[in-house]
Design an enzyme around this catalytic site. Structure first.
Site, PDB file in Angstrom:
ATOM      1  N   SER A  91       0.839  -1.201   0.000  1.00 27.50           N
ATOM      2  CA  SER A  91       0.000   0.000   0.000  1.00 27.50           C
ATOM      3  C   SER A  91       0.876   1.253   0.000  1.00 27.50           C
ATOM      4  O   SER A  91       1.622   1.492  -0.939  1.00 27.50           O
ATOM      5  CB  SER A  91      -0.960  -0.039   1.189  1.00 27.50           C
ATOM      6  OG  SER A  91      -1.888   1.021   1.134  1.00 27.50           O
ATOM      7  N   LEU A  92       0.837   2.041   1.060  1.00 26.09           N
ATOM      8  CA  LEU A  92       1.690   3.211   1.183  1.00 26.09           C
ATOM      9  C   LEU A  92       3.148   2.866   0.904  1.00 26.09           C
ATOM     10  O   LEU A  92       3.898   3.662   0.316  1.00 26.09           O
ATOM     11  CB  LEU A  92       1.545   3.769   2.603  1.00 26.09           C
ATOM     12  CG  LEU A  92       2.668   4.666   3.113  1.00 26.09           C
ATOM     13  CD1 LEU A  92       2.588   6.003   2.424  1.00 26.09           C
ATOM     14  CD2 LEU A  92       2.607   4.794   4.611  1.00 26.09           C
ATOM     15  N   ARG A 116      -1.200  12.210  -0.039  1.00 28.79           N
ATOM     16  CA  ARG A 116      -1.985  10.976   0.015  1.00 28.79           C
ATOM     17  C   ARG A 116      -2.580  10.782   1.414  1.00 28.79           C
ATOM     18  O   ARG A 116      -3.761  10.455   1.571  1.00 28.79           O
ATOM     19  CB  ARG A 116      -1.097   9.787  -0.351  1.00 28.79           C
ATOM     20  CG  ARG A 116      -1.811   8.422  -0.422  1.00 28.79           C
ATOM     21  CD  ARG A 116      -0.773   7.349  -0.757  1.00 28.79           C
ATOM     22  NE  ARG A 116      -1.355   6.045  -1.033  1.00 28.79           N
ATOM     23  CZ  ARG A 116      -1.587   5.110  -0.136  1.00 28.79           C
ATOM     24  NH1 ARG A 116      -1.335   5.348   1.141  1.00 28.79           N
ATOM     25  NH2 ARG A 116      -2.079   3.927  -0.502  1.00 28.79           N
ATOM     26  N   HIS A 200      -8.665   1.197   0.169  1.00 23.23           N
ATOM     27  CA  HIS A 200      -8.614   0.216  -0.930  1.00 23.23           C
ATOM     28  C   HIS A 200      -9.996  -0.350  -1.267  1.00 23.23           C
ATOM     29  O   HIS A 200     -10.130  -1.530  -1.579  1.00 23.23           O
ATOM     30  CB  HIS A 200      -7.610  -0.897  -0.613  1.00 23.23           C
ATOM     31  CG  HIS A 200      -6.217  -0.390  -0.437  1.00 23.23           C
ATOM     32  ND1 HIS A 200      -5.479   0.104  -1.484  1.00 23.23           N
ATOM     33  CD2 HIS A 200      -5.442  -0.274   0.672  1.00 23.23           C
ATOM     34  CE1 HIS A 200      -4.297   0.504  -1.025  1.00 23.23           C
ATOM     35  NE2 HIS A 200      -4.260   0.293   0.276  1.00 23.23           N
TER      36      HIS A 200
END
Length: 312
Positions: A91-92, A116, A200
């Site tokens: 993810s990140l 973000r 997500h």
């Protein structure tokens, strides 16, 4: 030649004190912490090193903090000449993987991650949702559970972490129904996660659209080594592809288990988790116990790789 994969953690791996060991050991890491404070406009490194924990858990701070901690943890590895054949980030952590592969510079990566974190934090407030970890139910059964629960709203797999652990995400009522259905379907354990949004999932579509503006304006380069990207587990080097996939990543599931299997198939011998925690290195060890695995918050583990002659 030993082939090494660098793995970069995502949200959930943050801890007060992260980055401090790297800062103590490396002047280059300390300089990154100083530059990070300048980029974000506040004392991020102080929050990383000293807390308070509640502030570090704020998504808008967690995301840049994890990126900086991973960038700092890279410095001692660079000094020892450890080079990756591939990188991957959860993810990140994909932004950290891109930084390590030379696709973005430090300031660009941190600026993107700061935006973000802010955008996803705001999205969690404007479109509230929930997430839950389901253990012991395969992907096909859990996908069916999510489809059934979707009569109450958005519900979908968010993180395919392993063959036995998948995180679901969506509207609170639908996720609650899916949790009950998963238990009835034979899940060994179902745990609601303490998160600030339905990451997500389609509830993040507005966040993805906002993030696209920053991604389009940012300078990306082709990567020096392939990055296994979240949305498709594909080894990727093209700058234009990274922008597209980072946009998709926000409201699409993280295919981490596929990425790890792909790295095994490609011939990775060693997996090193670079940054805070050991979530990813633990999963790598469970996937294939024959592989060498280490985490950068465990200096002895890195030393053992050198002492064993596996890394020269």
């Amino acid at each position: 030649m030993v082939k090494i994969a660098f793995l970069f953690p995502g949200q959930g791996s943050q801890a007060v004190g992260m980055g401090k060991a790297a800062a103590d050991a490396s002047p280059e890491a300390r300089e990154l912490a100083r530059r990070a404070d300048t980029v974000v406009g506040f004392a991020l490194s102080t929050i990383m090193f000293e807390g308070p924990e509640d502030r570090l858990k704020d998504t808008a701070i967690t995301q840049p903090a994890l990126f900086v901690a991973s960038a700092m943890a890279l410095e001692p590895l660079k000094k020892r000449g450890v080079k990756a054949s591939w990188t991957a980030g959860h993810s990140l952590g994909e932004y950290s993987a891109l930084y390590a592969a030379g696709a973005i510079d430090f300031e660009t990566g941190l600026t993107l991650v700061k935006e973000r974190g802010r955008i996803m934090s705001e999205a969690g407030k404007s479109r509230p949702g929930a997430m839950a970890a389901v253990i012991g139910l395969d992907a096909e059964k859990l996908e069916a559970v999510c489809r059934e629960a979707s009569d109450l709203g958005v519900c979908a797999p968010a993180n395919y972490n392993s063959d036995s652990q998948i995180v679901i995400s969506g509207e609170a009522s639908a996720v609650a129904k899916a949790m009950a259905l998963a238990t009835s379907a034979g899940a060994a354990k179902v745990v609601q996660l303490n998160v600030s949004g339905a990451f997500h999932s389609p509830l993040m579509s507005d966040a993805a659209a906002q993030m696209a503006v920053f991604l389009d304006a940012a300078a990306f380069q082709d990567a020096s080594v392939p990055v296994l990207t979240n949305v498709d587990a594909a080894p990727t080097t093209a700058a234009a592809e990274f922008k597209k996939k980072l946009f998709q990543q926000i409201d699409h599931p993280v295919r981490w288990h596929e990425s790890m299997k792909r790295l095994n198939d490609l011939g990775a011998d060693v997996f090193i988790e670079v940054g805070s925690g050991r979530v990813l290195s633990t999963m790598a060890r469970k996937l294939d116990r024959k592989k060498m695995v280490a985490a950068t918050d465990d200096a002895e583990g890195i030393d053992k790789l050198f002492a064993g002659g596996l890394i020269s």
